[in-house]
Design an enzyme around this catalytic site. Structure first.
Site, PDB file in Angstrom:
ATOM      1  N   GLU A   1      -7.425   5.289 -13.436  1.00  0.00           N
ATOM      2  CA  GLU A   1      -7.084   4.084 -12.788  1.00  0.00           C
ATOM      3  C   GLU A   1      -8.180   3.070 -12.948  1.00  0.00           C
ATOM      4  OE1 GLU A   1      -5.603   2.806  -8.037  1.00  0.00           O
ATOM      5  OE2 GLU A   1      -7.518   4.146  -8.502  1.00  0.00           O
TER       6      GLU A   1
ATOM      7  N   ASP B   1      11.820  17.392   0.741  1.00  0.00           N
ATOM      8  CA  ASP B   1      11.369  18.650   1.652  1.00  0.00           C
ATOM      9  C   ASP B   1      12.370  19.749   1.666  1.00  0.00           C
ATOM     10  OD1 ASP B   1      10.247  19.724   3.989  1.00  0.00           O
ATOM     11  OD2 ASP B   1      11.533  18.616   5.188  1.00  0.00           O
TER      12      ASP B   1
ATOM     13  N   ASP C   1      -8.535   8.644 -10.397  1.00  0.00           N
ATOM     14  CA  ASP C   1      -8.615   7.764  -9.150  1.00  0.00           C
ATOM     15  C   ASP C   1      -9.845   6.911  -9.088  1.00  0.00           C
ATOM     16  OD1 ASP C   1      -7.146   7.096  -6.642  1.00  0.00           O
ATOM     17  OD2 ASP C   1      -8.968   7.558  -5.858  1.00  0.00           O
TER      18      ASP C   1
ATOM     19  N   ASP D   1      -3.927  14.249 -10.082  1.00  0.00           N
ATOM     20  CA  ASP D   1      -4.360  13.186  -9.708  1.00  0.00           C
ATOM     21  C   ASP D   1      -6.028  13.805  -9.551  1.00  0.00           C
ATOM     22  OD1 ASP D   1      -5.246  10.632  -8.581  1.00  0.00           O
ATOM     23  OD2 ASP D   1      -2.978  10.596  -8.077  1.00  0.00           O
TER      24      ASP D   1
ATOM     25  N   ASP E   1       7.609  18.662  -0.352  1.00  0.00           N
ATOM     26  CA  ASP E   1       6.699  20.052  -0.820  1.00  0.00           C
ATOM     27  C   ASP E   1       6.926  20.148  -2.144  1.00  0.00           C
ATOM     28  OD1 ASP E   1       9.177  21.372  -0.628  1.00  0.00           O
ATOM     29  OD2 ASP E   1       8.898  21.336   1.523  1.00  0.00           O
TER      30      ASP E   1
ATOM     31  N   ASP F   1       9.605  20.397   7.664  1.00  0.00           N
ATOM     32  CA  ASP F   1       8.896  19.871   8.391  1.00  0.00           C
ATOM     33  C   ASP F   1       8.884  18.304   8.159  1.00  0.00           C
ATOM     34  OD1 ASP F   1       7.822  19.554   5.753  1.00  0.00           O
ATOM     35  OD2 ASP F   1       5.800  20.285   6.268  1.00  0.00           O
TER      36      ASP F   1
HETATM   37  C1  NOJ Z   1      -6.297   4.602  -5.187  1.00  0.00           C
HETATM   38  C2  NOJ Z   1      -5.027   5.421  -5.096  1.00  0.00           C
HETATM   39  O1  NOJ Z   1      -4.028   4.913  -5.944  1.00  0.00           O
HETATM   40  C3  NOJ Z   1      -4.919   5.215  -3.820  1.00  0.00           C
HETATM   41  O2  NOJ Z   1      -3.436   5.204  -3.174  1.00  0.00           O
HETATM   42  C4  NOJ Z   1      -6.042   5.306  -2.702  1.00  0.00           C
HETATM   43  O3  NOJ Z   1      -5.850   5.004  -1.547  1.00  0.00           O
HETATM   44  C5  NOJ Z   1      -7.445   4.902  -3.133  1.00  0.00           C
HETATM   45  N1  NOJ Z   1      -7.559   5.026  -4.851  1.00  0.00           N
HETATM   46  C6  NOJ Z   1      -8.563   5.681  -2.620  1.00  0.00           C
HETATM   47  O4  NOJ Z   1      -8.273   7.095  -2.850  1.00  0.00           O
END
Ligand code: NOJ
Length: 591
Positions: A292, A54, A233, A131, A62, A58
């Site tokens: 993922e 940080d 994701d 991501d 960041d 806050d």
């Molecule tokens: C997988 C992600 O790694 C996780 O952190 C997230 O909560 C779920 N997908 C939903 O997006």
């Protein structure tokens, strides 16, 4: 003190017992050479920006904080940084609920900060992977705000709606909901909408070509900016059977390995969409793409990453991190998890990619407890040794390693004693679920200390022994682990034998030895309950890796003559002299 045993140390009389597989050397490198790619050779370092550093006081990490640590990041020897989501988000699920895909989350900074970060990374020869969260958006995304307004809104079909006139929709799971349902009723249009996660994360409707084009345009925008790829994701969940049929237990048993996630990852047009995404976006750049692999199973994994299919580069499975949970409990870890099963999982997954595709390897990330607490031993006696041993494993397996920030200094679970200390939507939802069911809440809190709670892996990075481990001067968004005074990066910088410096050595060893990247993997002594032993082979080079996963001395059982062997790395100051490995001992030997 430097370990005395480096490249040239002969093991002399050392006969380490390991059993050679009877399988012939089926080396990819001989028959069908593995195509070399930078993303196969890379070591990926995952940064959880919220908890890294940080700088604006806050209590939340960041982008400027990451910028201030770029020299440290470079010093690790890693090649790629994967950042958890940094886009505009109301943070119901710490950024996995995106309200604006082309902006930066206010708490994290500005687009100028992002540009400076990207520049700073590229100047140092580091790549940046974003991501990509496109199975769902936030309910505060303008698409959803429009979509929910009326049945004829132009954005209606950007999401999955089920009119209540048709009755209740068939059950679908909603992961972060106390009632477990993936449907939410919305009064305005008397309809339910689908959300595989929290109600604040409505699922996007990929069956709509307009939505898909919006997503590809957004991905192209980031790639043109210069980012080096995406970690996607829950990407296997994007395609849905929009008739939403009733799924019976029998269906699950018969077709989906009794797993909802496998059902969710089996949408009818999934691979069509991934191929389209490849054509419209990924194929135009030299970037990496990682699925993922939620719901990804061995029999279908290659469909995602077989280069001939033109989809993605690699995926990460869940079989490894799902091992050892006690059925019927929320991620309660059994102390008796089996190393034999662990070895089988990683060996079977290695075999999936033996001839085609490419795998990954990880033990920790923002969804997992700390690897040392879960697979090693976080007691003061064994913490360092066991985390070095796990690092040896991660960086000596085939597949791209994904290494989670904080693991390089051996951070361990926070083990909070009260639910109020947890911030994670998943843990809180599971706690509520149990409360409604009248379950044992005290036991739940205990189980989270070694088991699942994601916040264990999300506590702020421990930079030094000053207030809050040097992460922030303000109150941190999540408590810092109490052990920061002794366990921190600054202390480890000074110690050549620290966990941190071991990580650096291990990264170097991998990078200098293609055998550790591309070499054929062969499991040895497979039924040994205490030791994980394997060889890696490439072009007449052969290495033996021995890892004791226990806090006791352990033997390996079949002889390999190591008379002429060289010890390349060990986590003890002297390598093993007998057939016995000491607690959490790790050793890599060139044969
Ligand atoms: C997988 C992600 O790694 C996780 O952190 C997230 O909560 C779920 N997908 C939903 O997006």
């Amino acid at each position: 003190m430097k370990p005395k045993f480096t490249k040239t140390t002969s093991l002399g009389l050392l006969f380490l017992l390991a059993c050679l597989s009877s399988k012939p050397i089926m080396a990819q490198e001989k028959n069908a050479p593995i195509e070399r790619k930078w993303w196969k050779e890379a070591v990926v370092y995952q940064i959880y920006p919220r908890s890294y550093k940080d700088t604006d006081g806050d209590g939340v990490g960041d982008l400027k904080g990451i910028i201030s640590k770029l020299d440290y990041i470079k010093s690790l020897g890693i090649d790629v940084v994967w950042l958890n989501p940094i886009y505009g988000s109301p943070n119901a699920d710490n950024g996995y609920d995106i309200s604006d895909y082309q902006s930066i989350m206010k708490e994290f900074g500005t687009m100028e900060d992002f540009d400076a970060l990207l520049k700073g990374m590229h100047e140092r020869g580091l790549k940046l992977v974003m991501d990509l969260v496109v199975n769902h958006s936030s309910d505060e995304h303008k698409w959803f705000e429009e979509s929910r307004k009326s049945k004829d809104n132009p954005y209606r079909d950007y999401y999955h709606w089920w009119p209540a006139e048709k009755g209740k929709p068939a059950f679908r799971p909603g992961a972060f909901e106390a009632d477990g349902s993936g449907w939410r009723y919305d009064k305005t249009t008397n309809s339910y909408y689908l959300h595989y996660f929290n109600y604040k994360q409505p699922d996007l409707n990929w069956e709509n070509p307009k939505l898909r084009q919006e997503i590809y345009a957004m991905m192209n925008w980031w790639l043109k900016k210069g980012v080096d790829g995406f970690r996607m994701d829950v990407i296997p969940f994007i395609s849905k059977d929009t008739t939403f049929p009733v799924i019976t237990q029998e269906d699950l048993n018969k077709n989906y390995e009794e797993r909802w996630d496998v059902y969710m990852a089996s949408g009818p047009h999934l691979h069509e969409y991934l191929q389209e995404m490849n054509k419209e976006v990924l194929s135009k750049y030299d970037v990496m793409s990682l699925a993922e692999g939620a719901g990804m199973i061995k029999s279908t994994a290659l469909n995602f990453v077989d280069a001939d299919r033109k989809e993605l580069n690699m995926g990460y499975h869940f079989d490894g991190v799902n091992l050892g949970y006690v059925p019927g409990y929320f991620k309660k870890m059994s102390p008796d998890w089996s190393l034999v099963e662990f070895k089988k999982i990683y060996s079977d997954w290695d075999a999936v990619y033996d001839k085609k595709g490419w795998g990954t390897i990880y033990l920790g990330n923002h969804d997992q407890p700390r690897m040392t607490s879960r697979w090693g031993n976080d007691s003061p006696e064994f913490r360092e040794q066991s985390s070095k041993m796990l690092t040896t494993f991660l960086l000596s397996m085939r597949g791209t390693p994904y290494y989670y920030n904080g693991d390089e200094i051996g951070m361990v679970n926070a083990k909070f004693d009260k639910i109020d200390d947890y911030r994670d939507i998943e843990t809180i939802a599971e706690y509520e679920k149990l409360k409604i069911a009248g379950g044992d809440l005290k036991q739940f809190i205990e189980d989270q200390k070694t088991g699942g709670a994601r916040d264990n892996g999300r506590t702020p990075f421990q930079w030094n022994n000053t207030t809050n481990g040097g992460f922030t001067n303000a109150e941190p968004w999540l408590k810092v682990n109490k052990n920061y005074k002794t366990l921190n990066a600054a202390a480890q910088e000074k110690d050549p034998n620290s966990v941190l410096n071991y990580f650096r050595k291990m990264v170097k060893l991998r990078k200098n030895n293609p055998v550790l990247i591309y070499g054929k993997y062969t499991l040895l002594d497979k039924d040994n309950p205490n030791v994980y032993a394997y060889t890696r082979e490439l072009d007449n080079k052969k290495m033996l890796v021995l890892l004791n996963f226990t806090s006791k001395n352990a033997t390996v059982k079949t002889k390999i003559n190591t008379t002429k062997a060289k010890v390349l790395i060990t986590n003890y100051s002297k390598p093993a002299k007998t057939t016995t490995l000491r607690p959490y001992e790790a050793i890599i030997i060139e044969l």
